[in-house]
Design a protein around this motif. Structure first.
Motif, PDB file in Angstrom:
ATOM      1  N   MET A   1     -18.813 -12.543  13.977  1.00 28.05           N
ATOM      2  CA  MET A   1     -19.993 -12.110  13.218  1.00 28.05           C
ATOM      3  C   MET A   1     -20.022 -10.586  13.187  1.00 28.05           C
ATOM      4  SD  MET A   1     -23.862 -13.346  14.005  1.00 28.05           S
ATOM      5  CE  MET A   1     -25.299 -12.616  13.222  1.00 28.05           C
TER       6      MET A   1
ATOM      7  N   LEU B   1     -37.734  -8.204   6.869  1.00 30.86           N
ATOM      8  CA  LEU B   1     -38.658  -8.636   7.890  1.00 30.86           C
ATOM      9  C   LEU B   1     -38.988  -7.519   8.862  1.00 30.86           C
ATOM     10  CD1 LEU B   1     -40.130 -11.174   8.488  1.00 30.86           C
ATOM     11  CD2 LEU B   1     -38.602 -11.482  10.401  1.00 30.86           C
TER      12      LEU B   1
ATOM     13  N   LEU C   1     -42.550  -6.170   9.837  1.00 31.60           N
ATOM     14  CA  LEU C   1     -43.069  -5.935  11.181  1.00 31.60           C
ATOM     15  C   LEU C   1     -43.833  -4.616  11.224  1.00 31.60           C
ATOM     16  CD1 LEU C   1     -40.150  -7.009  13.513  1.00 31.60           C
ATOM     17  CD2 LEU C   1     -42.427  -8.010  13.393  1.00 31.60           C
TER      18      LEU C   1
ATOM     19  N   ASN D   1     -44.921 -13.560   2.327  1.00 30.78           N
ATOM     20  CA  ASN D   1     -44.768 -14.992   2.581  1.00 30.78           C
ATOM     21  C   ASN D   1     -46.120 -15.554   2.991  1.00 30.78           C
ATOM     22  OD1 ASN D   1     -42.021 -14.886   2.138  1.00 30.78           O
ATOM     23  ND2 ASN D   1     -41.552 -14.512   4.296  1.00 30.78           N
TER      24      ASN D   1
ATOM     25  N   VAL E   1     -43.920 -19.313  -0.663  1.00 34.50           N
ATOM     26  CA  VAL E   1     -44.663 -20.281   0.141  1.00 34.50           C
ATOM     27  C   VAL E   1     -43.701 -21.005   1.071  1.00 34.50           C
ATOM     28  CG1 VAL E   1     -45.993 -22.425   0.030  1.00 34.50           C
ATOM     29  CG2 VAL E   1     -46.447 -20.580  -1.605  1.00 34.50           C
TER      30      VAL E   1
ATOM     31  N   ILE F   1     -43.633 -24.067   4.079  1.00 30.49           N
ATOM     32  CA  ILE F   1     -44.442 -25.244   4.388  1.00 30.49           C
ATOM     33  C   ILE F   1     -44.060 -25.798   5.757  1.00 30.49           C
ATOM     34  CG2 ILE F   1     -45.082 -27.559   3.572  1.00 30.49           C
ATOM     35  CD1 ILE F   1     -43.681 -26.538   0.813  1.00 30.49           C
ATOM     36  N   CYS F   2     -45.054 -26.206   6.534  1.00 28.93           N
ATOM     37  CA  CYS F   2     -44.800 -26.926   7.790  1.00 28.93           C
ATOM     38  C   CYS F   2     -45.644 -28.190   7.791  1.00 28.93           C
ATOM     39  CB  CYS F   2     -45.208 -26.088   9.007  1.00 28.93           C
ATOM     40  SG  CYS F   2     -44.231 -24.601   9.259  1.00 28.93           S
TER      41      CYS F   2
ATOM     42  N   ASN G   1     -45.154 -15.915  13.833  1.00 26.71           N
ATOM     43  CA  ASN G   1     -43.920 -15.214  14.184  1.00 26.71           C
ATOM     44  C   ASN G   1     -43.087 -14.886  12.955  1.00 26.71           C
ATOM     45  OD1 ASN G   1     -44.297 -14.983  16.948  1.00 26.71           O
ATOM     46  ND2 ASN G   1     -43.599 -17.074  17.300  1.00 26.71           N
ATOM     47  N   ALA G   2     -43.224 -15.692  11.927  1.00 18.32           N
ATOM     48  CA  ALA G   2     -42.504 -15.403  10.679  1.00 18.32           C
ATOM     49  C   ALA G   2     -43.273 -14.374   9.854  1.00 18.32           C
ATOM     50  CB  ALA G   2     -42.281 -16.686   9.894  1.00 18.32           C
TER      51      ALA G   2
ATOM     52  N   LYS H   1     -42.256 -12.448  19.242  1.00 19.06           N
ATOM     53  CA  LYS H   1     -41.164 -13.418  19.265  1.00 19.06           C
ATOM     54  C   LYS H   1     -40.165 -13.121  18.145  1.00 19.06           C
ATOM     55  CE  LYS H   1     -40.466 -18.368  19.300  1.00 19.06           C
ATOM     56  NZ  LYS H   1     -41.042 -19.623  18.810  1.00 19.06           N
ATOM     57  N   LEU H   2     -40.709 -12.642  17.035  1.00 21.25           N
ATOM     58  CA  LEU H   2     -39.829 -12.373  15.915  1.00 21.25           C
ATOM     59  C   LEU H   2     -39.023 -11.101  16.133  1.00 21.25           C
ATOM     60  CD1 LEU H   2     -39.187 -13.801  13.362  1.00 21.25           C
ATOM     61  CD2 LEU H   2     -40.389 -11.993  12.206  1.00 21.25           C
ATOM     62  N   ALA H   3     -39.671 -10.094  16.718  1.00 23.31           N
ATOM     63  CA  ALA H   3     -38.945  -8.868  17.018  1.00 23.31           C
ATOM     64  C   ALA H   3     -37.802  -9.204  17.976  1.00 23.31           C
ATOM     65  CB  ALA H   3     -39.893  -7.849  17.644  1.00 23.31           C
TER      66      ALA H   3
ATOM     67  N   LEU I   1     -35.093 -10.694  16.077  1.00 18.86           N
ATOM     68  CA  LEU I   1     -34.319  -9.680  15.360  1.00 18.86           C
ATOM     69  C   LEU I   1     -33.209  -9.140  16.247  1.00 18.86           C
ATOM     70  CD1 LEU I   1     -37.065  -7.611  13.527  1.00 18.86           C
ATOM     71  CD2 LEU I   1     -35.240  -8.938  12.476  1.00 18.86           C
TER      72      LEU I   1
ATOM     73  N   ASN J   1     -36.174 -21.345  14.631  1.00 10.19           N
ATOM     74  CA  ASN J   1     -36.703 -21.903  13.393  1.00 10.19           C
ATOM     75  C   ASN J   1     -35.522 -22.285  12.499  1.00 10.19           C
ATOM     76  OD1 ASN J   1     -39.331 -21.385  14.170  1.00 10.19           O
ATOM     77  ND2 ASN J   1     -39.366 -19.368  13.192  1.00 10.19           N
TER      78      ASN J   1
ATOM     79  N   ILE K   1     -39.190 -25.202   8.958  1.00  6.26           N
ATOM     80  CA  ILE K   1     -40.024 -24.710   7.862  1.00  6.26           C
ATOM     81  C   ILE K   1     -39.364 -25.088   6.538  1.00  6.26           C
ATOM     82  CG2 ILE K   1     -41.144 -22.898   9.211  1.00  6.26           C
ATOM     83  CD1 ILE K   1     -39.413 -20.856   8.150  1.00  6.26           C
ATOM     84  N   ILE K   2     -40.203 -25.457   5.596  1.00 10.75           N
ATOM     85  CA  ILE K   2     -39.734 -26.117   4.371  1.00 10.75           C
ATOM     86  C   ILE K   2     -40.065 -25.257   3.151  1.00 10.75           C
ATOM     87  CG2 ILE K   2     -39.921 -28.233   2.987  1.00 10.75           C
ATOM     88  CD1 ILE K   2     -41.348 -29.394   5.676  1.00 10.75           C
ATOM     89  N   CYS K   3     -39.121 -25.158   2.212  1.00 12.67           N
ATOM     90  CA  CYS K   3     -39.398 -24.517   0.927  1.00 12.67           C
ATOM     91  C   CYS K   3     -38.977 -25.475  -0.178  1.00 12.67           C
ATOM     92  CB  CYS K   3     -38.585 -23.230   0.773  1.00 12.67           C
ATOM     93  SG  CYS K   3     -39.043 -21.918   1.913  1.00 12.67           S
TER      94      CYS K   3
ATOM     95  N   GLU L   1     -34.799 -17.172  -4.170  1.00 11.47           N
ATOM     96  CA  GLU L   1     -35.890 -16.547  -3.397  1.00 11.47           C
ATOM     97  C   GLU L   1     -36.138 -17.275  -2.081  1.00 11.47           C
ATOM     98  OE1 GLU L   1     -38.323 -14.871  -7.304  1.00 11.47           O
ATOM     99  OE2 GLU L   1     -38.972 -16.707  -6.308  1.00 11.47           O
ATOM    100  N   ASN L   2     -36.013 -18.606  -2.117  1.00  4.96           N
ATOM    101  CA  ASN L   2     -36.223 -19.380  -0.892  1.00  4.96           C
ATOM    102  C   ASN L   2     -35.180 -19.029   0.171  1.00  4.96           C
ATOM    103  OD1 ASN L   2     -38.458 -20.725  -1.865  1.00  4.96           O
ATOM    104  ND2 ASN L   2     -37.337 -22.541  -2.499  1.00  4.96           N
TER     105      ASN L   2
ATOM    106  N   THR M   1     -36.127 -15.700   1.518  1.00  9.74           N
ATOM    107  CA  THR M   1     -37.313 -15.818   2.381  1.00  9.74           C
ATOM    108  C   THR M   1     -36.917 -16.336   3.760  1.00  9.74           C
ATOM    109  OG1 THR M   1     -38.790 -16.217   0.522  1.00  9.74           O
ATOM    110  CG2 THR M   1     -39.517 -17.048   2.669  1.00  9.74           C
TER     111      THR M   1
ATOM    112  N   ASN N   1     -34.974 -13.773   5.741  1.00  8.99           N
ATOM    113  CA  ASN N   1     -35.878 -12.754   6.249  1.00  8.99           C
ATOM    114  C   ASN N   1     -36.752 -13.282   7.385  1.00  8.99           C
ATOM    115  OD1 ASN N   1     -35.059 -10.602   4.673  1.00  8.99           O
ATOM    116  ND2 ASN N   1     -36.288 -11.301   2.935  1.00  8.99           N
ATOM    117  N   ALA N   2     -37.021 -14.586   7.364  1.00  9.13           N
ATOM    118  CA  ALA N   2     -37.793 -15.183   8.462  1.00  9.13           C
ATOM    119  C   ALA N   2     -36.883 -15.478   9.646  1.00  9.13           C
ATOM    120  CB  ALA N   2     -38.499 -16.452   7.996  1.00  9.13           C
ATOM    121  N   GLN N   3     -35.622 -15.015   9.572  1.00 12.52           N
ATOM    122  CA  GLN N   3     -34.681 -15.095  10.694  1.00 12.52           C
ATOM    123  C   GLN N   3     -34.432 -16.522  11.169  1.00 12.52           C
ATOM    124  OE1 GLN N   3     -33.265 -12.112  11.984  1.00 12.52           O
ATOM    125  NE2 GLN N   3     -34.256 -11.200  10.217  1.00 12.52           N
TER     126      GLN N   3
ATOM    127  N   LYS O   1     -23.000 -14.070   7.451  1.00 13.01           N
ATOM    128  CA  LYS O   1     -23.901 -13.780   8.579  1.00 13.01           C
ATOM    129  C   LYS O   1     -23.772 -14.819   9.677  1.00 13.01           C
ATOM    130  CE  LYS O   1     -28.319 -12.653   7.632  1.00 13.01           C
ATOM    131  NZ  LYS O   1     -28.844 -11.309   7.881  1.00 13.01           N
TER     132      LYS O   1
END
Lengths: 349, 349
Positions: free
Chosen positions: A1, A53, A57, A64, A95, A97-98, A116-117, B52-54, B57, B64, B96-98, B109-110, B113, B116-118, B148
């Motif tokens: 990576m 992201l 932050l 989103n 959008v 969804i969960c 967190n997202a 948690k997100l930081a 990163l 997720n 998480i669902i798109c 875009e999904n 997204t 970016n939401a890692q 990636k």
């Protein structure tokens, strides 16, 4: 990576702090124009890609929006989500969804995941309350959402919490109308499948049903009220219980379509004629209600409109436009759909 | 909105770099034990909460997983998602669902997204290909996902891309069987509703249909093949077109259940008897197919199993366990469900 260039690499290269790099990249006025230019050139040279992201932050905007629903495989929730998306896409929001599967622990985890997202807002329909213990955790995290100033909007299934907006339908009134309709069809022993009474929508549906009976001079009989989740199996089982009563009912007003479907299937297999001997009204206007052999009466909860309105309330909150107080608790008007399952031929022919 | 303490605040307080603070908080061995202790104490004093997100990163793990589907309101996709969730929850992953609504721009875009939401992985079913222009963008972002090292797994609707795993069903074989079944029922002029041929699943269904005709000595007739999206309206319209032919068909094998439902509704309103005059087989095993007035023959695409398998392939990829090559392209066995819409009484009674 392949390792990605970070602001730390740029900082090292230029012998300045990462904070300065970050500020320069985000056009912070504290940074001199010459430094800003140097940072941007170096970042380009090092093939630095600003993480959207990481930006979120710092800036606090991700574009989103998170949506939490008990389940995605009901036409009602799927349609609300479509309404939300249709309204928000035009404003560049994505959008995500969960679903909770009616599990409060997952509801808690979903809120956490969305926070967190870095979502800019959360639109949710709460799950049935199963344990009082866990609802404390939920209330705590919702309080955190409110404190963080992340707009939170309930739709359909709401809790009454200060600072949280909601979009619902007139559950009491339409349930009153549905029950009145059954009485007008000549039904006198009307049963009710009630949902979890911790949820306001189901309490309101039950209250509307009871009030219609009282106002029509029909005695309310507790034996005719059965708590069910809205599944085919539970609806069928509830009918079995009801038909064993000394004086079994001659109609059901169900707080959900799937339980009503289970009831109809069971009644038919018992040889009971619908609507001649027994009338059924569901709730939700799931598509199957319209293309069943005998189309089912039900309530259209205007889900598309509900989704669009919830999105509008979010946009007002995030953009600080509109009259916030007025839009805080929106109640939409639903529609009673009368079809064959509760329309007696002898009355209308 | 109360400003949150950041690593920059701690760095300033201690007069060290933000990078050092970050390393200390993440137990990087480059940092001395005394500095680490000082940073942790200061962070606690300043009420610093590690985001948690930081953390994600830096560490590259968010726990997720993103799922992208054309639509959530089909029982098939909802069931696949349930399978994914059931498999992943035990491993502490949130889902998480798109949804794309079959729009490639949204698909793009999904993916963005979710990156970016890692998310730690993306499980997706691709949208119908509408414009060649945009598919270049999609291919580019998918390439980025692969580079990636974010595990990407296609389910049901796949593209053939190196480094991307997939879980599908045996579309060709089951379509062959469905067509053979119609031939065995005495049908000789079998039409096909085909889906977007850019998608492998629909191409395979069409090929299976054609091969079964050829192997049975029935001439393949292009006029009997109509491209439809699987909606009630398009299914009904396709039947109208077919019934105007000089020699109209006596059966339909549809690549989707909703189009098959539209066909049945139209045939009935034209007074054509099913299955006596006309047989119909759908694809998808949507729940309505089983509780229609005349239950519909269809194909069970084993969605729960598909979801679980896609999740398993993801876990193997992320944990680097299992035999990756063997699990790279998983093909599950689906099931032809023969019901009344294609079962002729005179043959089987």
């Amino acid at each position: 990576m392949a390792r990605r260039t970070t602001i730390y690499d740029i900082a090292k290269e230029l012998d300045i702090t990462a904070a300065s790099v970050s500020r320069a990249l985000n056009n912070n006025p504290k940074i001199s124009e010459s430094t800003r230019k140097l940072v941007i050139e170096t970042a380009a040279k090092m093939n630095y890609k600003q993480n959207k992201l990481a930006l979120a932050l710092r800036s606090g905007k991700s574009f989103n929006v998170g949506v939490i629903v008990p389940r995605i495989d009901s036409n009602f929730f799927a349609s609300v989500i479509r309404g939300i998306e249709e309204e928000l896409y035009g404003h560049k929001y994505n959008v995500i969804i969960c679903q909770t599967h009616e599990d409060e622990k997952r509801e808690f985890e979903n809120i956490n995941t969305l926070l967190n997202a870095q979502v800019d807002g959360i639109l949710m329909s709460v799950s049935s309350i199963s344990s009082q213990d866990f609802s404390v955790e939920i209330d705590r995290i919702i309080k955190r959402v409110v404190e963080k100033n992340v707009p939170l909007i309930f739709f359909d299934r709401k809790k009454s919490i200060e600072g949280v907006s909601s979009v619902t339908i007139n559950d009491f009134e339409v349930s009153y109308l549905a029950t009145k309709h059954l009485i007008e069809q000549g039904c006198t022993r009307i049963a009710h499948f009630k949902g979890n009474q911790f949820l306001e929508i189901f309490k309101n549906r039950f209250d509307g049903y009871r009030q219609a009976l009282i106002d029509s001079g029909i005695e309310f009989d507790e034996n005719y009220v059965i708590e069910t989740r809205s599944t085919i199996v539970e609806g069928a089982n509830a009918v079995k219980t009801l038909m064993k009563l000394k004086s079994p009912p001659d109609a059901i007003f169900s707080s959900g379509d799937f339980a009503a479907l289970g009831a109809i299937q069971q009644l038919k297999s018992d040889g009971i004629r619908i609507p001649e001997d027994f009338c059924v009204v569901g709730f939700g206007n799931e598509p199957f209600t319209d293309f069943m052999e005998l189309p089912m009466s039900t309530v259209n909860q205007v889900p598309l409109e509900m989704g669009k309105m919830a999105a509008k309330v979010f946009l007002e909150r995030i953009n600080k436009t509109g009259n916030l107080k007025a839009s805080n608790q929106v109640v939409l008007t639903s529609e009673l759909k009368i079809r064959e399952s509760s329309l007696r031929a002898e009355v209308y022919k």
